[in-house]
Design an enzyme around this catalytic site. Structure first.
Site, PDB file in Angstrom:
ATOM      1  N   GLU A 299       0.860  -1.196   0.000  1.00 36.66           N
ATOM      2  CA  GLU A 299       0.000   0.000   0.000  1.00 36.66           C
ATOM      3  C   GLU A 299       0.890   1.238   0.000  1.00 36.66           C
ATOM      4  O   GLU A 299       2.093   1.137   0.274  1.00 36.66           O
ATOM      5  CB  GLU A 299      -0.891  -0.012   1.253  1.00 36.66           C
ATOM      6  CG  GLU A 299      -1.808  -1.227   1.293  1.00 36.66           C
ATOM      7  CD  GLU A 299      -2.765  -1.223   2.473  1.00 36.66           C
ATOM      8  OE1 GLU A 299      -2.703  -0.279   3.296  1.00 36.66           O
ATOM      9  OE2 GLU A 299      -3.573  -2.158   2.564  1.00 36.66           O
ATOM     10  N   ALA A 302       2.365   1.222   3.370  1.00 33.74           N
ATOM     11  CA  ALA A 302       2.812  -0.071   3.920  1.00 33.74           C
ATOM     12  C   ALA A 302       3.568  -0.849   2.849  1.00 33.74           C
ATOM     13  O   ALA A 302       2.966  -1.533   2.020  1.00 33.74           O
ATOM     14  CB  ALA A 302       1.614  -0.877   4.419  1.00 33.74           C
ATOM     15  N   THR A 332       1.664  -5.395  -9.740  1.00 36.36           N
ATOM     16  CA  THR A 332       1.966  -5.889 -11.089  1.00 36.36           C
ATOM     17  C   THR A 332       0.733  -6.576 -11.675  1.00 36.36           C
ATOM     18  O   THR A 332       0.107  -7.405 -11.004  1.00 36.36           O
ATOM     19  CB  THR A 332       3.158  -6.877 -11.041  1.00 36.36           C
ATOM     20  OG1 THR A 332       4.262  -6.187 -10.480  1.00 36.36           O
ATOM     21  CG2 THR A 332       3.520  -7.391 -12.427  1.00 36.36           C
ATOM     22  N   GLU A 417       7.601 -16.965  -4.644  1.00 39.64           N
ATOM     23  CA  GLU A 417       7.861 -15.793  -5.483  1.00 39.64           C
ATOM     24  C   GLU A 417       9.369 -15.558  -5.589  1.00 39.64           C
ATOM     25  O   GLU A 417       9.910 -15.295  -6.661  1.00 39.64           O
ATOM     26  CB  GLU A 417       7.179 -14.564  -4.878  1.00 39.64           C
ATOM     27  CG  GLU A 417       7.404 -13.309  -5.708  1.00 39.64           C
ATOM     28  CD  GLU A 417       6.808 -12.049  -5.080  1.00 39.64           C
ATOM     29  OE1 GLU A 417       6.139 -12.149  -4.041  1.00 39.64           O
ATOM     30  OE2 GLU A 417       7.035 -10.968  -5.646  1.00 39.64           O
ATOM     31  N   ARG A 443      34.259  -4.086 -31.181  1.00 37.50           N
ATOM     32  CA  ARG A 443      34.678  -2.693 -31.018  1.00 37.50           C
ATOM     33  C   ARG A 443      36.199  -2.609 -30.878  1.00 37.50           C
ATOM     34  O   ARG A 443      36.788  -3.290 -30.033  1.00 37.50           O
ATOM     35  CB  ARG A 443      33.999  -2.136 -29.757  1.00 37.50           C
ATOM     36  CG  ARG A 443      34.464  -0.771 -29.339  1.00 37.50           C
ATOM     37  CD  ARG A 443      33.945   0.302 -30.251  1.00 37.50           C
ATOM     38  NE  ARG A 443      34.303   1.627 -29.770  1.00 37.50           N
ATOM     39  CZ  ARG A 443      34.183   2.724 -30.497  1.00 37.50           C
ATOM     40  NH1 ARG A 443      33.706   2.648 -31.739  1.00 37.50           N
ATOM     41  NH2 ARG A 443      34.518   3.885 -29.997  1.00 37.50           N
ATOM     42  N   LEU A 515      30.022  -1.236 -23.177  1.00 38.46           N
ATOM     43  CA  LEU A 515      29.553  -0.573 -24.398  1.00 38.46           C
ATOM     44  C   LEU A 515      29.898   0.916 -24.428  1.00 38.46           C
ATOM     45  O   LEU A 515      29.645   1.592 -25.429  1.00 38.46           O
ATOM     46  CB  LEU A 515      28.039  -0.758 -24.570  1.00 38.46           C
ATOM     47  CG  LEU A 515      27.638  -1.964 -25.418  1.00 38.46           C
ATOM     48  CD1 LEU A 515      27.830  -3.263 -24.644  1.00 38.46           C
ATOM     49  CD2 LEU A 515      26.196  -1.863 -25.881  1.00 38.46           C
ATOM     50  N   THR A 542      12.721  -5.793  -0.263  1.00 37.73           N
ATOM     51  CA  THR A 542      13.958  -5.142  -0.715  1.00 37.73           C
ATOM     52  C   THR A 542      15.185  -5.935  -0.247  1.00 37.73           C
ATOM     53  O   THR A 542      15.078  -6.822   0.607  1.00 37.73           O
ATOM     54  CB  THR A 542      14.051  -3.718  -0.121  1.00 37.73           C
ATOM     55  OG1 THR A 542      14.069  -3.850   1.311  1.00 37.73           O
ATOM     56  CG2 THR A 542      12.873  -2.855  -0.536  1.00 37.73           C
TER      57      THR A 542
HETATM   58  C1  LIG Z   1       7.508  -2.312 -10.391  1.00 38.78           C
HETATM   59  C2  LIG Z   1       7.019  -2.808  -9.071  1.00 38.78           C
HETATM   60  C3  LIG Z   1       6.163  -3.895  -9.033  1.00 38.78           C
HETATM   61  C4  LIG Z   1       5.649  -4.341  -7.816  1.00 38.78           C
HETATM   62  N1  LIG Z   1       4.737  -5.375  -7.801  1.00 38.78           N
HETATM   63  C5  LIG Z   1       4.093  -5.669  -6.634  1.00 38.78           C
HETATM   64  C6  LIG Z   1       3.018  -6.616  -6.618  1.00 38.78           C
HETATM   65  O1  LIG Z   1       2.683  -7.226  -7.630  1.00 38.78           O
HETATM   66  N2  LIG Z   1       2.361  -6.818  -5.457  1.00 38.78           N
HETATM   67  C7  LIG Z   1       2.704  -6.172  -4.304  1.00 38.78           C
HETATM   68  O2  LIG Z   1       2.059  -6.397  -3.299  1.00 38.78           O
HETATM   69  N3  LIG Z   1       3.742  -5.295  -4.285  1.00 38.78           N
HETATM   70  C8  LIG Z   1       4.434  -5.021  -5.417  1.00 38.78           C
HETATM   71  N4  LIG Z   1       5.470  -4.111  -5.415  1.00 38.78           N
HETATM   72  C9  LIG Z   1       5.822  -3.450  -4.175  1.00 38.78           C
HETATM   73  C10 LIG Z   1       7.155  -3.883  -3.573  1.00 38.78           C
HETATM   74  O3  LIG Z   1       7.034  -5.139  -2.990  1.00 38.78           O
HETATM   75  C11 LIG Z   1       7.565  -2.780  -2.587  1.00 38.78           C
HETATM   76  O4  LIG Z   1       7.955  -1.670  -3.353  1.00 38.78           O
HETATM   77  C12 LIG Z   1       8.666  -3.209  -1.658  1.00 38.78           C
HETATM   78  O5  LIG Z   1       8.196  -4.157  -0.749  1.00 38.78           O
HETATM   79  C13 LIG Z   1       9.263  -2.011  -0.894  1.00 38.78           C
HETATM   80  O6  LIG Z   1       8.287  -1.225  -0.316  1.00 38.78           O
HETATM   81  P1  LIG Z   1       8.326   0.360  -0.507  1.00 38.78           P
HETATM   82  O7  LIG Z   1       8.458   0.637  -1.939  1.00 38.78           O
HETATM   83  O8  LIG Z   1       7.170   0.921   0.189  1.00 38.78           O
HETATM   84  O9  LIG Z   1       9.674   0.830   0.178  1.00 38.78           O
HETATM   85  P2  LIG Z   1       9.895   1.141   1.735  1.00 38.78           P
HETATM   86  O10 LIG Z   1       9.382   0.028   2.545  1.00 38.78           O
HETATM   87  O11 LIG Z   1       9.403   2.496   2.031  1.00 38.78           O
HETATM   88  O12 LIG Z   1      11.477   1.120   1.822  1.00 38.78           O
HETATM   89  C14 LIG Z   1      12.297   2.225   1.444  1.00 38.78           C
HETATM   90  C15 LIG Z   1      13.747   1.898   1.810  1.00 38.78           C
HETATM   91  O13 LIG Z   1      13.853   1.684   3.220  1.00 38.78           O
HETATM   92  C16 LIG Z   1      14.450   0.442   3.477  1.00 38.78           C
HETATM   93  N5  LIG Z   1      13.905  -0.165   4.704  1.00 38.78           N
HETATM   94  C17 LIG Z   1      12.603  -0.290   5.045  1.00 38.78           C
HETATM   95  N6  LIG Z   1      12.503  -0.931   6.212  1.00 38.78           N
HETATM   96  C18 LIG Z   1      13.764  -1.240   6.609  1.00 38.78           C
HETATM   97  C19 LIG Z   1      14.330  -1.906   7.732  1.00 38.78           C
HETATM   98  N7  LIG Z   1      13.572  -2.443   8.689  1.00 38.78           N
HETATM   99  N8  LIG Z   1      15.683  -2.029   7.802  1.00 38.78           N
HETATM  100  C20 LIG Z   1      16.470  -1.524   6.836  1.00 38.78           C
HETATM  101  N9  LIG Z   1      15.993  -0.872   5.760  1.00 38.78           N
HETATM  102  C21 LIG Z   1      14.657  -0.740   5.640  1.00 38.78           C
HETATM  103  C22 LIG Z   1      14.088  -0.396   2.271  1.00 38.78           C
HETATM  104  O14 LIG Z   1      14.972  -1.503   2.126  1.00 38.78           O
HETATM  105  C23 LIG Z   1      14.224   0.618   1.158  1.00 38.78           C
HETATM  106  O15 LIG Z   1      15.571   0.717   0.793  1.00 38.78           O
HETATM  107  C24 LIG Z   1       6.037  -3.696  -6.619  1.00 38.78           C
HETATM  108  C25 LIG Z   1       6.934  -2.625  -6.658  1.00 38.78           C
HETATM  109  C26 LIG Z   1       7.413  -2.173  -7.857  1.00 38.78           C
HETATM  110  C27 LIG Z   1       8.347  -1.006  -7.868  1.00 38.78           C
END
Ligand SMILES: Cc1cc2nc3c(=O)[nH]c(=O)nc-3n(C[C@H](O)[C@H](O)[C@H](O)COP(=O)(O)OP(=O)(O)OC[C@H]3O[C@@H](n4cnc5c(N)ncnc54)[C@H](O)[C@@H]3O)c2cc1C
Length: 560
Positions: A299, A302, A332, A417, A443, A515, A542
């Site tokens: 979300e 979240a 996705t 996954e 090249r 490249l 992540t």
């Molecule tokens: C192209 C794309 C496709 C996706 N597809 C799906 C999908 O199909 N279904 C779905 O449910 N989700 C999907 N996601 C979501 C994806 O799983 C989340 O983006 C991911 O879990 C990270 O959440 P966030 O982007 O909110 O980052 P955040 O949680 O805000 O994290 C930001 C940064 O803080 C770091 N961080 C956060 N908590 C900690 C901690 N405790 N310790 C150290 N570092 C921390 C993270 O590692 C990151 O570097 C998709 C995302 C993208 C970009």
């Protein structure tokens, strides 16, 4: 009668049969095209390089298109342009070439002589050639065929005939069937997803053919890996599915991600957690590709802290349905999916494991809307959604495993996954070396191919060994998953995806470095590979979260 059968090893298909006595006139008539002179010598003109290649100029840069088979003129045969790009020749050319020259009626005569042509695509296989010396005509044919065989099996020709850095599949424990699978799907994806289409998809961030593509995959039995035939799946082990996913990612990681979201995030989660009735209702359409699947947990507020999700599911008193309200983000296939797995809080007062429930949502239900998230850096063409639930009624019978079991479903799904997802970085890395290693040998700077400089050799060596380590790690985990998918532990799956994703970004960046300036523009797909690769460190948890999982595992192991 003595005849020769020409057969491709991997497809096991007979591409030509020649009756040595009857077909001599036909072969002689072709001798000018074949380049045979009256003595039966093959001139040095690289005939093969000329066939089917049309150089043209595009925006000041040279590009080569492979056209359908055609018999070239002598001028084309001699064209230095064509000789300069011999590596574009592919196995289908060999098939057509052989057919053209040798086509004749099939014979069941036991005295047939056989030539097994090497599979020049994967540089594996064996060759045999036996000929009967009957007369001078046969001698000529023998000469021609041995020359052809020599050229096809020579290292230079094999290299010239393929753009690819060879994969030593046997070294990675891949069986013959899976090698053939890889070979067939490489060809299939090459035909279905030409580079011009992939460039458009990347440019427009849109793949209008996604639904048809998933249907095609369904028709070929490639959806629903490891799932029972009772629900419409074909016998398709997890490891084979991963090899197909790897080959697809090698062409397009974006399409592979949508394919993966459909299969690993939706279909397999439904299969692992659904009741028999739920599976009978939803799986056949998803596995055939009639319907598209997705999974939504993230979300806007979240992400890594997924348990803090705010989407709620409330069961009105006396009703047999739940009402969902909230917003899911980054999903996705979200904008195009028909069947969505959605996690929602059934106990909004808590972040505990049993506060979440997993629902199957039909996206044509009133109150559900989905928007595209535009301007992604990579994975362009894989639709990513911003989903809204406004009083969406979901029948109680659509709950997976029961109220409060959502966290269990979620964690179980993440393992598969991450496992299947590991094939994607492997495919991307292979695409990077496929593009950058030949480039390093074409090249020239300071009068030599840049690939001959030791710093470049070191770079290629490191990229290659990273790729090999990732491939070996992934395949060994997939072997275990085929035996018992439930036995895969959280920390092992997190470790695998962390390792291969990290390596993938590094290898892709090095590909760009090889490249030089050409790696920095979209004319070459290597920068797309890098943009796609970065997502591997973000989706499905992540890199940092994967490390947290491993850290917690060690803490638990040593401290509890
Ligand atoms: C192209 C794309 C496709 C996706 N597809 C799906 C999908 O199909 N279904 C779905 O449910 N989700 C999907 N996601 C979501 C994806 O799983 C989340 O983006 C991911 O879990 C990270 O959440 P966030 O982007 O909110 O980052 P955040 O949680 O805000 O994290 C930001 C940064 O803080 C770091 N961080 C956060 N908590 C900690 C901690 N405790 N310790 C150290 N570092 C921390 C993270 O590692 C990151 O570097 C998709 C995302 C993208 C970009």
């Amino acid at each position: 009668m003595i005849s020769i059968i020409v057969k491709l090893l991997f497809t096991n298909s007979i591409v030509a049969t020649v009756d040595l006595e009857k077909s001599i006139d036909q072969i002689l008539a072709c001798s000018d095209i074949l380049g045979l002179d009256s003595e039966g010598h093959v001139p040095t003109i690289c005939y093969e390089a000329a066939v089917g290649l049309t150089p043209n100029l595009r925006r000041g840069r040279r590009s080569i298109h492979q056209t359908p088979f055609q018999v070239p003129s002598m001028n084309q045969m001699c064209s230095s342009e064509c000789k300069r790009y011999p590596r574009l020749i592919r196995i289908d050319f060999i098939e057509k070439y052989t057919n053209y020259v040798l086509s004749n009626e099939l014979t069941s005569n036991p005295r047939q002589r056989r030539i097994d042509f090497i599979d020049i695509g994967s540089c594996a296989g064996t060759c045999q050639a036996t000929f009967q010396h009957r007369n001078v005509h046969n001698k000529l044919i023998e000469y021609f065929l041995s020359e052809m065989l020599r050229r096809i099996t020579s290292r230079a020709f094999r290299r010239a005939a393929s753009n690819y850095v060879p994969i030593e599949d046997q070294m990675f424990g891949i069986n013959e069937e899976q090698i053939e699978l890889r070979y067939q799907f490489r060809k299939f994806f090459e035909n279905e997803l030409p580079e011009s289409l992939l460039r458009d998809i990347d440019k427009n961030d849109d793949f209008p053919g996604l639904r048809d593509f998933l249907k095609t995959m369904g028709n070929m039995g490639l959806n629903g890996p490891g799932i029972s035939e009772e629900y419409g799946a074909k016998d398709n082990p997890i490891k084979s599915a991963a090899i197909i996913g790897e080959e697809l990612s090698r062409k397009s990681a974006a399409i592979s991600m949508s394919y993966g979201a459909h299969n690993a995030l939706n279909v397999r989660v439904l299969d692992a957690n659904g009741s028999h009735e739920q599976k009978l209702k939803y799986l056949p359409d998803l596995i055939s590709g009639e319907k598209i699947g997705a999974l939504s947990m993230t979300e806007p507020t979240a992400g890594s802290d997924v348990m803090s999700m705010k989407t709620t599911a409330v069961q009105p008193a006396g009703k047999d349905y739940y009402v969902l309200n909230g917003n899911k983000y980054w999903i996705t296939n979200g904008p195009v999916c028909d069947t969505l797995i959605c996690y929602a809080k059934t106990d909004p007062t808590s972040n505990a494991g049993d506060s979440i429930t997993a629902f199957i949502v039909d996206t044509d239900t009133e109150g559900f809307t989905a928007n595209h998230i535009p301007e992604k850096m990579g994975m362009r063409g894989s639709p990513t959604g911003d989903l809204h639930f406004d009083n969406v009624k979901v029948p109680k019978e659509n709950i997976l495993l029961g109220e409060g079991a959502g966290a269990f479903v979620l964690m179980r799904g993440l393992n598969i996954e991450r496992l299947l997802g590991a094939a994607m970085p492997v495919g991307i890395m292979q695409a990077v070396v496929d593009q950058s290693f030949p480039y390093a040998h074409e090249r020239k700077q300071f009068g030599r191919p840049i690939g001959k400089f030791q710093l470049m050799q070191g770079k290629m060596a490191e990229m290659y060994s990273s790729l090999s380590a990732c491939r070996a790690y992934t395949y060994s985990m997939l072997r275990s998953a085929d035996q018992d998918p439930e036995a895969m532990s959280n920390h092992e799956c997190a470790s695998l995806i962390m390792f291969v994703s990290d390596a993938c970004t590094k290898v892709a960046l090095e590909g760009i470095q090889i490249l030089g300036g050409n790696g920095y523009v979209n004319d070459y797909p290597v920068n797309r590979y890098m943009r796609d690769a970065k997502l591997m460190e973000i989706g499905a948890g992540t890199t940092e979260v994967r490390k947290v999982i491993l850290g917690r595992y060690f803490n638990d192991y040593f401290l509890d």
